[in-house]
Design an enzyme around this catalytic site. Sequence first.
Site, PDB file in Angstrom:
ATOM      1  N   HIS A 256       0.273  -0.909   0.068  1.00  0.00           N
ATOM      2  CA  HIS A 256      -0.471  -0.197   0.530  1.00  0.00           C
ATOM      3  C   HIS A 256       0.612   1.197   0.084  1.00  0.00           C
ATOM      4  CE1 HIS A 256       0.088  -0.570   3.909  1.00  0.00           C
ATOM      5  NE2 HIS A 256       0.596   1.148   4.449  1.00  0.00           N
ATOM      6  N   ASP A 291      -0.008  -7.089   1.161  1.00  0.00           N
ATOM      7  CA  ASP A 291       0.565  -6.010   1.711  1.00  0.00           C
ATOM      8  C   ASP A 291       2.496  -6.366   1.440  1.00  0.00           C
ATOM      9  OD1 ASP A 291       0.107  -3.649   1.761  1.00  0.00           O
ATOM     10  OD2 ASP A 291      -0.152  -3.709   4.444  1.00  0.00           O
ATOM     11  N   SER A 371       4.862   2.514   7.734  1.00  0.00           N
ATOM     12  CA  SER A 371       4.796   1.167   6.557  1.00  0.00           C
ATOM     13  C   SER A 371       5.658   0.931   6.304  1.00  0.00           C
ATOM     14  CB  SER A 371       2.886   1.857   5.905  1.00  0.00           C
ATOM     15  OG  SER A 371       2.294   1.502   7.260  1.00  0.00           O
TER      16      SER A 371
END
Length: 513
Positions: A256, A291, A371
């Site tokens: 993402h 992901d 992230s």
Amino acid sequence: MTEQPNANPQQPGDPAGDRLAPRPLARPAVDPAQAATFGRPRGVDGAFDKLYQPGSNGQSAPNLNLAPPTPESLAEAFRRPPGAEGVVLERPYGSNGSEPSANGADDPLWTKTSDPWRDPGSGAVLAGPAVQQDSEDEKDAKRPQGALLSLPEVLFGRRVQTKALAMLAGVALVIGAAGGLIGWWFADTGTELTGQASISEADAAKERPAGSIADIAHRVAPAVVSLEVFKPGADAGQQGSGVVIDNQGYVLTNEHVISAATADAATKVTAVFFDGKRVEAKVVGADAKTDLAVVKVDVKNLTALQVGKSSDLAVGDSVIAVGSPLALQNSVTAGIVSALNRPVTAGGDGGSAPVIYEAIQTDAAINHGNSGGALVDATGALVGINSAIRSSSAEGGSIGIGFAIPSDYAVKIAKTLIKDGKVVHPDIGINASSTVAGSSTMGAQVRNVAPGGPAASAGIKEGDVITEVGGRLVRDSAELLVAVRAREVGEMVPVRLVRDGSSLVVDVKLASD
């Protein structure tokens, strides 16, 4: 000196012939310098007065020039000026031998007729001074105004006595000290709220032993990068972190984080290293279901992070999160492992399918921008990829519940992406949902079965509740998905399920999704 033999032993007047001749004179060599100084002039053999005795013709001998001619430079410096042959050394007029000036300013003292010191006829009397005294006003009028002295001339020009300068410095020092004491007295007695504070300071320096958080952060920082995803001309972009897992330039991150670059080839990804170096990163492969993604940078002598085993973690182990939260690069937070094997459902924004994976739960502060960053253990080894947080606010701030994809699974997916550019996952061929609260059986209830799929071939029917996959407990649909994806495509897996209150086990050969 050796004695010479007598060549003529018999001298005249010596009838016996027994007298010896005089011994020869010893004449040592004369020093040329002394001869030049004290010797006779050249061409003179006898006494000097012979030079001036009358000759045979009654005339004096020519004069002998005993001294060298005067050098022209000395003659020019000391002779009388041209045209002043009649001027004597004691000049009666001006200092340069010229006529006296009209006002007498340049006339010497002896040109004044009223000067008694130069008048030989002046008598000696006991009276006032021979020289006429001027009045005070005349003295002031005649006294020339002296040049004002500058500071360098006073200090270094030797025009003021050293004693006077020392006294002046002493007076200035006394005045300054008195002013300082008066100021201190006013400041000390002015108010009770002000004064001088006594602050205790630590003498010992900070200790950073091997294995400390500071030591780990120092070693890990070069292997963690900040990723900027931006399309030229766009107003905003995406930002996250990445971990260098190979010194050839492969960087592991979340899908993402770089999803905009995978959807649009015009979107660029830039990797920013801890020293500020910026390079372009190319997308190697991305997998939305897990992901995870891999990008590559063209940088020499990269520092790659060592990969540890997430399966060795235990609840309570110390972990450190490294990344760029809220675009603050090289940020480090510390915490512990709060839970293991936690099924997490994340994403699903903008119509995209939600992502389900098994995660490490930690209380190390994780925020947007972390992230794709590194979760390392107490040795500095990579044990997880920071991916998601649980938040109670719309802004998504950290409340101490963060999730990271275990390194064992993340590195496995990364190797497949580097090799093939894509990843295939095992699939059981059903759609399931979690059982409702109050049900007699906890698990994943089968909603429909794909015709000809692995579940249909194994005899699984709609309405069955799956409770175990390969010996792993299944309590909801998310745990069913992560339990299946932990296996390999083509692997035969025992599945325990409950049908009409009865428990049974079927073998399912997993297929590819």
